[in-house]
Design a protein around this motif. Structure first.
Motif, PDB file in Angstrom:
ATOM      1  N   ARG A  61       0.852  -1.179   0.000  1.00  0.00           N
ATOM      2  CA  ARG A  61       0.000   0.000   0.000  1.00  0.00           C
ATOM      3  C   ARG A  61       0.893   1.235   0.000  1.00  0.00           C
ATOM      4  N   PHE A  62       0.483   2.263  -0.748  1.00  0.00           N
ATOM      5  CA  PHE A  62       1.204   3.520  -0.791  1.00  0.00           C
ATOM      6  C   PHE A  62       0.554   4.500   0.182  1.00  0.00           C
ATOM      7  N   ASP A  63       1.334   5.014   1.109  1.00  0.00           N
ATOM      8  CA  ASP A  63       0.915   6.092   1.995  1.00  0.00           C
ATOM      9  C   ASP A  63       1.817   7.289   1.726  1.00  0.00           C
ATOM     10  N   GLY A  64       1.419   8.124   0.763  1.00  0.00           N
ATOM     11  CA  GLY A  64       2.280   9.225   0.366  1.00  0.00           C
ATOM     12  C   GLY A  64       3.535   8.705  -0.310  1.00  0.00           C
ATOM     13  N   SER A  65       4.693   9.022   0.263  1.00  0.00           N
ATOM     14  CA  SER A  65       5.970   8.550  -0.276  1.00  0.00           C
ATOM     15  C   SER A  65       6.443   7.274   0.402  1.00  0.00           C
ATOM     16  N   CYS A  66       5.574   6.657   1.165  1.00  0.00           N
ATOM     17  CA  CYS A  66       5.935   5.441   1.894  1.00  0.00           C
ATOM     18  C   CYS A  66       5.239   4.231   1.269  1.00  0.00           C
ATOM     19  N   VAL A  67       5.995   3.154   1.085  1.00  0.00           N
ATOM     20  CA  VAL A  67       5.456   1.899   0.584  1.00  0.00           C
ATOM     21  C   VAL A  67       5.430   0.901   1.738  1.00  0.00           C
ATOM     22  N   ARG A  68       4.241   0.417   2.069  1.00  0.00           N
ATOM     23  CA  ARG A  68       4.084  -0.570   3.145  1.00  0.00           C
ATOM     24  C   ARG A  68       3.774  -1.918   2.521  1.00  0.00           C
ATOM     25  N   MET A  69       4.444  -2.948   3.026  1.00  0.00           N
ATOM     26  CA  MET A  69       4.320  -4.276   2.432  1.00  0.00           C
ATOM     27  C   MET A  69       3.996  -5.329   3.492  1.00  0.00           C
ATOM     28  N   TRP A  70       3.121  -6.219   3.104  1.00  0.00           N
ATOM     29  CA  TRP A  70       2.862  -7.437   3.885  1.00  0.00           C
ATOM     30  C   TRP A  70       3.322  -8.589   3.004  1.00  0.00           C
ATOM     31  N   ILE A  71       4.455  -9.155   3.341  1.00  0.00           N
ATOM     32  CA  ILE A  71       5.199 -10.003   2.418  1.00  0.00           C
ATOM     33  C   ILE A  71       4.896 -11.472   2.668  1.00  0.00           C
ATOM     34  N   GLU A  72       4.608 -12.154   1.576  1.00  0.00           N
ATOM     35  CA  GLU A  72       4.348 -13.600   1.650  1.00  0.00           C
ATOM     36  C   GLU A  72       5.652 -14.378   1.583  1.00  0.00           C
ATOM     37  N   ASN A  73       6.440 -14.154   0.548  1.00  0.00           N
ATOM     38  CA  ASN A  73       7.759 -14.771   0.452  1.00  0.00           C
ATOM     39  C   ASN A  73       8.586 -14.004  -0.552  1.00  0.00           C
ATOM     40  N   ARG A  74       9.904 -14.165  -0.446  1.00  0.00           N
ATOM     41  CA  ARG A  74      10.809 -13.508  -1.380  1.00  0.00           C
ATOM     42  C   ARG A  74      11.245 -14.479  -2.449  1.00  0.00           C
ATOM     43  N   MET A  75      11.281 -14.020  -3.693  1.00  0.00           N
ATOM     44  CA  MET A  75      11.827 -14.822  -4.778  1.00  0.00           C
ATOM     45  C   MET A  75      13.315 -14.527  -4.908  1.00  0.00           C
ATOM     46  N   ASP A  76      14.021 -15.414  -5.546  1.00  0.00           N
ATOM     47  CA  ASP A  76      15.446 -15.213  -5.784  1.00  0.00           C
ATOM     48  C   ASP A  76      15.623 -14.156  -6.875  1.00  0.00           C
ATOM     49  N   ILE A  77      16.096 -12.988  -6.494  1.00  0.00           N
ATOM     50  CA  ILE A  77      16.194 -11.881  -7.436  1.00  0.00           C
ATOM     51  C   ILE A  77      17.113 -12.216  -8.599  1.00  0.00           C
ATOM     52  N   SER A  78      18.125 -13.038  -8.353  1.00  0.00           N
ATOM     53  CA  SER A  78      19.078 -13.354  -9.418  1.00  0.00           C
ATOM     54  C   SER A  78      18.424 -14.117 -10.565  1.00  0.00           C
ATOM     55  N   ARG A  79      17.208 -14.665 -10.329  1.00  0.00           N
ATOM     56  CA  ARG A  79      16.523 -15.414 -11.377  1.00  0.00           C
ATOM     57  C   ARG A  79      15.582 -14.532 -12.205  1.00  0.00           C
ATOM     58  N   LYS A  80      15.430 -13.275 -11.819  1.00  0.00           N
ATOM     59  CA  LYS A  80      14.529 -12.395 -12.536  1.00  0.00           C
ATOM     60  C   LYS A  80      15.236 -11.783 -13.734  1.00  0.00           C
TER      61      LYS A  80
END
Length: 660
Positions: free
Chosen positions: A519-538
C-alpha cells in the motif's frame, strides 16, 4: 516419545489444550504429525483467528485449513504491518459462512471491507462481541467530503445499520459519534460490557443508561461538563455494574469522596479522570484517605495539572531522568507508581531514583547519555525485561555492546540518526556484530539508505529481522533489503521523493519481486510479504545478479577476517602470506638487478613498510571492509613495483650514490 504421548491423550483433552491456542498455533504445531492429531484438529469446534500483526505465512496456513463453521472469534487488521488483509480474507470467505462466530474485532479496516462486513453482520445470529477501531486510513476518508467529526459519525452510523445490536453482549468502538452512542443505548439492551471512546459529545449531554445486564462500563475522552448529579443519574439504572472507568471534564463536585463511596460500594474497580480545578487540594485528598478508600478498596487518587484522577491507571507510562512522584496523592506505596512505568527515557544523564523501574519494556537513550558510562543503568532500570531499545547513531560501540549483553529479551531496535556521517560511523563500528535476536529494525529520521554495501551488510548484521522500517533512495536498495532479510514479513520503505509516475513503475517492479500485498501512503510503501523470490533469477534485473553474488562472497570474507577464532586467524595469515608471495615473485620477475631487488624488497615489502602503510590502512579500513583494505594495500605495492620497473635506471643510480 512425545508423539506417542499425544496419541494416548483423549481427543477431549487435546481440545482443552487447543482452547489455550490460536488457530495458526494449532495448525503450525500439530498439523500433519499423524492421523490421530489431524482428526483432533478437524473435529475441534472453537477456533479463534487472530490476524493482528500476523505473518503472511501463518495467515495463508489458517485460510488453507480452517473450516468457517468451526470458528468462534475473528480479529482482522489492515494496520501498517498487515495492509490489505481484510480484502484478501473476504475474497476467500463469505462473512456469513461463520455461523458460530461469537466475537468479531475489526482494526483499522479499509472502508470497502467495512461496508461489505456491514451488509452481512445481521446474518451472524450468535455474535455477542464486537470491537471496532474506526481509526481508518486517510485513503478511506477520500469518499467523504465532510468535516472531521462527520466522517466518524457517518461511518459509525452506517456500521450500525447491519449490526445485530439486540443480542450483543460486548461492544467496543474506538472514536464513536454521540449520535451513534445514543442509538446503541436505545437498541443494545443486553450488553454486559460497553467500551466507547466518544467524539463530538455535547457539553450539555444527558446520559441515561438502561442496561440491566451491564457489568463493565468504559467512557473515554468525554467533552462533557458533568456534575456528580449527572453521574449518579446516569448510573442509577445499572444494578449489576461492577467496573467503571470514565474520563471527562466537569464540575468541582466530581471530587466528592462521600458520594463516590455511596455510589461505588459494590464496585470491584473504579477509575476516573476529571479535568477540574480544586480550590482546596489537601482537604479534598484528606476526604479520600478514609478506610474505605485506602484499606477496603485500595483505591488511590492524585491531583496534578488541574486533573483529578485515580492512580496508577491514569498516570503517564513513561519517565525520564527527572521523573517525580505525584506531589498531591493518597498513595501509600510508591512501588505501584514505579511499576506502572513501561518506557524510560534518558536525555542528559542517569539519575538513580528512590525506587527501581522494574517493568520498563522500552528504553530510549539520547544525546549525552548514549556516550556516558552506563554502569549505573542496571540499578535504575531492570534491563532483563526491556524488549525495545532506541539509540542515537552517535552512541559509542562499547555502550552498544554493554546494552546488548544485558538485554536477553531485546527484540526491537530503533536507531535515530541526526546526520549521515553519524550513521556511517555507527555502522562501521558495529558492522562485525551479528544480532539474531532483533526481530524489528527501524532506522529513522534523516538517514537514507543509498549504498548497496550498507544495505547488504544490514541484512548480515540482523539476519532474523521480521519487520523493517527504513528510508531508501532507490528501488534497487529496497530490493536488496527485501531479498536479504530472509525472514521479513512486513516492511515500510520511505522514499526520498516518490511521484505518481514513479508509483506506477514501482508497482510493476514490486510485483516481480515479491508475492504479497502493498500500500502507498504518500511517499511510503508498506508491504505485507508472503515470500521472497530469488532476485538473481529475474530476467528484468539479471544484470545485477553477478554483483550480488560477488558482494555476498565479499561480506562472508569480511566477516571471517573480523573474527577472533583460530580459524579466522589462520585464514588471515594465509591470505596475507599468499598475497605477499605474489608481490615478491612479481618484483623478482620484473627487476633482474639483484642489488636493486634486495634493497627495494627490504624497503617496500620489509617490516618498515608497515610503519608507512599503517596510518593509510587504518584510515581506509574505517570506511571500507577488511578485504578491500588488504586489496588496497597490495595494489599500492604493485604500483610501487611497476614504478620501480619503469624507473629502474634511476633506482640504480640512487643506490650507487648511496653506496659511494
Amino acid at each position: 516419545m512425545k508423539q506417542r504421548l499425544l496419541d494416548e491423550l483423549p481427543i477431549e483433552i487435546l481440545h482443552i489444550l487447543f482452547s489455550y491456542l490460536l488457530a495458526h498455533e494449532i495448525f503450525y504445531s500439530f498439523l500433519n504429525i499423524n492421523s490421530y492429531l489431524d482428526a483432533a484438529i478437524v473435529s475441534y469446534p472453537n477456533y479463534q483467528l487472530n490476524f493482528q500483526s500476523i505473518s503472511k505465512y501463518y495467515f495463508d496456513l489458517v485460510c488453507q485449513h480452517i473450516s468457517p463453521k468451526r470458528v468462534i472469534a475473528i480479529t482482522l487488521s489492515d494496520d501498517n504491518d498487515t495492509c490489505g488483509q481484510s480484502e484478501i480474507f473476504l475474497s476467500r470467505f463469505q462473512i456469513d459462512q461463520f455461523v458460530k462466530l461469537r466475537s468479531l474485532t475489526l482494526i483499522r479496516i479499509e472502508l470497502k471491507s467495512l461496508k461489505y462486513i456491514n451488509l452481512h453482520l445481521h446474518k451472524l445470529d450468535q455474535l455477542v462481541s464486537l470491537t471496532c477501531d474506526l481509526t481508518l486510513n486517510d485513503s478511506s476518508f477520500a469518499i467523504f467530503q465532510l468535516g472531521h467529526w462527520m466522517k466518524f459519525s457517518l461511518v459509525s452510523t452506517d456500521l450500525l445499520s447491519g449490526m445485530p445490536l439486540s443480542h450483543l453482549h460486548h461492544l467496543t468502538i474506538v472514536q464513536c459519534s454521540f449520535k451513534t452512542f445514543i442509538i446503541i443505548c436505545n437498541l443494545a439492551r443486553q450488553l454486559k460490557t460497553l467500551d466507547i471512546e466518544l467524539i463530538g459529545c455535547p457539553s450539555n449531554a444527558v446520559f441515561q443508561f438502561e442496561f440491566v445486564q451491564l457489568t463493565r462500563l468504559i467512557l473515554r475522552n468525554l467533552s462533557w461538563d458533568a456534575s456528580m448529579n449527572d453521574i449518579e443519574s446516569a448510573l442509577l439504572k445499572l444494578p449489576r455494574l461492577r467496573h467503571l472507568e470514565i474520563s471527562t471534564s466537569g464540575l468541582v463536585d466530581l471530587a466528592d469522596a462521600y458520594r463516590w463511596e455511596m455510589l461505588s460500594k459494590d464496585f470491584v474497580t473504579l477509575k476516573f479522570y476529571f479535568k477540574i480545578q480544586l480550590s482546596s487540594i489537601e482537604k479534598t485528598l484528606a476526604s479520600f484517605r478514609t478506610p474505605f478508600w485506602l484499606i477496603e478498596k485500595q483505591w488511590f487518587v492524585a491531583y496534578e495539572n488541574m486533573s483529578f484522577f485515580t492512580i496508577p491507571h491514569f498516570l503517564q507510562t513513561h519517565a525520564n531522568e527527572y521523573f517525580q512522584l505525584p506531589r498531591d496523592s493518597t498513595c501509600l506505596n510508591n512501588a505501584i507508581v514505579y511499576e506502572h512505568i513501561t518506557k524510560s527515557i534518558f536525555v542528559d544523564k542517569i539519575i538513580k531514583p528512590d525506587h527501581r523501574f522494574t517493568n520498563v519494556h522500552t528504553l530510549e537513550l539520547r544525546n549525552k547519555t548514549a556516550n556516558a558510562d552506563l554502569a549505573a543503568l542496571p540499578a535504575v532500570v531492570d534491563l532483563h525485561v526491556v524488549k525495545t531499545l532506541l539509540l542515537p547513531s552517535s552512541i559509542e560501540h562499547k555502550n552498544v555492546t554493554f546494552l546488548l549483553n544485558n538485554m536477553p529479551r531485546l527484540e526491537n531496535l530503533a536507531i535515530n540518526t541526526s546526520a549521515d556521517q553519524d550513521f556511517e560511523d555507527f555502522f562501521q563500528e558495529n558492522k562485525h556484530m551479528r544480532l539474531e535476536n532483533i526481530h524489528t529494525l527501524t532506522i529513522c529520521n534523516q538517514y537514507v539508505i543509498s549504498n548497496r554495501y550498507i544495505a547488504s551488510q544490514l541484512c548480515h548484521i540482523f539476519p532474523r529481522v521480521k519487520k523493517l522500517h527504513v528510508s531508501v533512495n532507490r528501488l534497487d536498495d529496497m530490493i536488496i533489503l527485501i531479498d536479504g532479510f530472509k525472514h521479513l514479513s512486513s516492511a515500510s520503505f520511505m522514499f526520498k521523493s516518490l511521484f505518481n509516475n514513479d508509483k506506477q513503475d514501482l508497482r510493476q517492479k514490486i510485483n516481480t519481486i515479491i508475492n504479497g500485498v502493498y500500500r502507498f501512503d504518500g511517499s511510503c510503501v508498506r508491504m505485507w510479504i508472503e515470500n521472497r523470490m530469488d532476485i538473481s533469477r529475474k530476467k528484468n534485473i539479471s544484470n545485477t545478479s553477478w554483483t550480488q553474488r560477488l558482494e555476498k562472497f565479499w561480506h562472508y570474507l569480511d566477516f571471517m577476517l573480523s573474527q577472533e577464532s583460530p580459524l579466522s586467524k589462520f585464514f588471515t595469515i594465509f591470505l596475507i602470506a599468499y598475497l605477499h608471495n605474489i608481490a615478491t615473485q612479481m618484483w623478482i620477475y620484473l627487476v633482474p638487478y639483484i642489488v636493486l631487488n634486495l634493497f627495494v624488497c627490504q624497503t617496500i615489502l620489509g617490516s618498515s613498510s608497515f610503519v608507512y602503510l599503517s596510518p593509510i590502512g587504518s584510515l581506509f579500513s574505517k570506511y571500507v571492509d577488511r578485504p578491500s583494505t588488504y586489496l588496497f594495500g597490495y595494489l599500492f605495492v604493485y604500483i610501487i613495483i611497476i614504478i620501480g620497473y619503469i624507473f629502474s635506471d634511476e633506482w640504480k643510480l640512487m643506490i650507487a650514490d648511496t653506496v659511494s
